[in-house]
Design a protein around this motif. Structure first.
Motif, PDB file in Angstrom:
ATOM      1  N   HIS A  46       0.839  -1.208   0.000  1.00 35.12           N
ATOM      2  CA  HIS A  46       0.000   0.000   0.000  1.00 35.12           C
ATOM      3  C   HIS A  46       0.875   1.259   0.000  1.00 35.12           C
ATOM      4  N   VAL A 245      -9.623  -8.002   5.797  1.00 34.87           N
ATOM      5  CA  VAL A 245      -9.704  -7.809   4.351  1.00 34.87           C
ATOM      6  C   VAL A 245      -9.387  -6.355   3.991  1.00 34.87           C
ATOM      7  N   SER A 246      -8.584  -6.181   2.945  1.00 34.56           N
ATOM      8  CA  SER A 246      -8.200  -4.836   2.492  1.00 34.56           C
ATOM      9  C   SER A 246      -8.996  -4.382   1.273  1.00 34.56           C
ATOM     10  N   ALA A 247     -10.054  -5.096   0.950  1.00 36.78           N
ATOM     11  CA  ALA A 247     -10.917  -4.731  -0.176  1.00 36.78           C
ATOM     12  C   ALA A 247     -12.265  -4.270   0.370  1.00 36.78           C
ATOM     13  N   PRO A 270      -8.981  -0.906   3.622  1.00 38.01           N
ATOM     14  CA  PRO A 270      -9.200  -0.642   2.199  1.00 38.01           C
ATOM     15  C   PRO A 270      -8.821   0.799   1.840  1.00 38.01           C
ATOM     16  N   GLU A 272     -10.357   2.602  -0.355  1.00 42.39           N
ATOM     17  CA  GLU A 272     -11.541   3.352  -0.730  1.00 42.39           C
ATOM     18  C   GLU A 272     -12.446   3.560   0.481  1.00 42.39           C
TER      19      GLU A 272
END
Length: 346
Positions: A46, A245-247, A270, A272
């Motif tokens: 990231h 989770v990074s989504a 995430p 977003e």
């Protein structure tokens, strides 16, 4: 000053390449650590790719550092040459705010100094563990118990503490039903630690591809979130869900899996923003929360807990020349479950 070899990203989104960096001379309370192993964390990717905002380049990532003390400053009392030690995500903090005084340096209101992509109190940019050596104030170094080998201990300095802290804070243990969302670098450690704490553990993963691993590592149940029946069957089941989770997620769907007064805690970050219908919280007095790493005391507690229960990370050891390939494999979820760099290859 000491010149050491390192792997750095020269610019945002650029491949990492071998270079040299300067480490400061050992000060009064510093320890010089010969790095043996450094884990690759998704947050390294990231930051190298500026997914979390503007970053400092050249960047030497790495905040899962395990090694051996090779020199100590004259004022050091906690460590001696030859000690097995680790360094996690931060290397300093204000030390004066309410959080720092309470051992919660990760929430330092004055702003803590990150192990890399940060600026120290001396105005110097920090460089991380993809390097041969690092110099760190003794107050931000932890001891790695003899029961843990350094290679499997390295990922505990971020992945381990990042899941241990919320599991401990939200009282995972006997009689509690805990779900781990995502079965990657953080998720596999959450399964191990929650199981060792005595909780009933369920893995929620996109598919059943890693089911055998999940059950072997301590999960009692394993469900695929791609199957709509999962959300029907598990509605109102869990006291705690830890999302690694990074989504972006459908938070309404996952909040429906909580019992009254349950908490969904995010440790994945995430890039977003999310949207949320607040009725998914109001209907069951539920909590949507976030958690960072742990403080230094809690990180030591986590390491001692992992040593007591023989919990190391599941790793794939790589040479430094394989870092860029490893990044692509992390993004493709093609690692079980943490890449660790053999620092002798730097």
């Amino acid at each position: 000053m000491t010149t050491v070899a390192a792997y750095a990203a020269p610019a945002a989104k650029a491949p990492l390449e071998r270079t040299t960096i300067e480490r400061r001379a050992v000060r009064e309370h510093d320890v010089l650590i010969d790095i043996h192993f450094a884990g690759i964390c998704h947050s390294d990717i990231h930051q190298v790719r500026e997914g979390w905002g503007e970053a400092i380049f050249p960047m030497v990532p790495g905040h899962e550092i395990a090694g051996v003390v090779s020199e100590v400053g004259p004022g050091v009392t906690r460590f001696a040459v030859g000690d097995r030690v680790g360094v996690g995500c931060m290397v300093d903090s204000c030390r004066e705010c309410e959080n720092c005084r309470a051992g919660r340096e990760q929430y330092c209101t004055g702003g803590n100094v990150m192990t890399y992509n940060g600026v120290g109190k001396d105005g110097e940019v920090t460089y991380g563990g993809y390097s041969e050596k690092v110099v760190v104030d003794e107050n931000f170094v932890v001891r790695i118990p003899d029961a843990l080998s350094l290679d499997v201990a390295a990922p505990l300095l971020c992945a381990g503490i990042t899941v241990y802290s919320p599991l401990r804070h939200w009282n995972a243990g006997p009689g509690k039903k805990v779900a781990v969302l995502g079965m990657g670098g953080l998720g596999h450690m959450a399964v191990k630690i929650a199981h060792a704490m005595g909780a009933e553990v369920t893995v929620l993963s996109q598919s059943l591809r890693k089911k055998d691993d999940g059950l072997r590592l301590g999960a009692d149940h394993y469900y695929a979130t791609s199957d709509p029946k999962t959300f029907e069957e598990l509605r109102g089941s869990f006291d705690l869900i830890v999302s690694t989770v990074s989504a972006p997620l459908d938070f309404g769907a996952f909040l429906s899996l909580l019992r009254t007064d349950g908490a969904l805690v995010n440790v994945g970050a995430p890039e977003e923003p999310i949207s949320l219908n607040l009725f998914s919280l109001i209907g069951g007095r539920k909590t949507l929360a976030g958690s960072s790493i742990g403080g230094i005391r809690e990180t030591q507690e986590m390491l001692d807990f992992c040593a007591e229960h023989n919990l190391g990370a599941e790793i794939e050891l790589i040479a430094a020349s394989e870092i860029n390939e490893a990044y692509e494999r992390v993004l493709a979820s093609d690692v079980r479950y943490r890449f660790v760099i053999d620092a002798s290859t730097i």
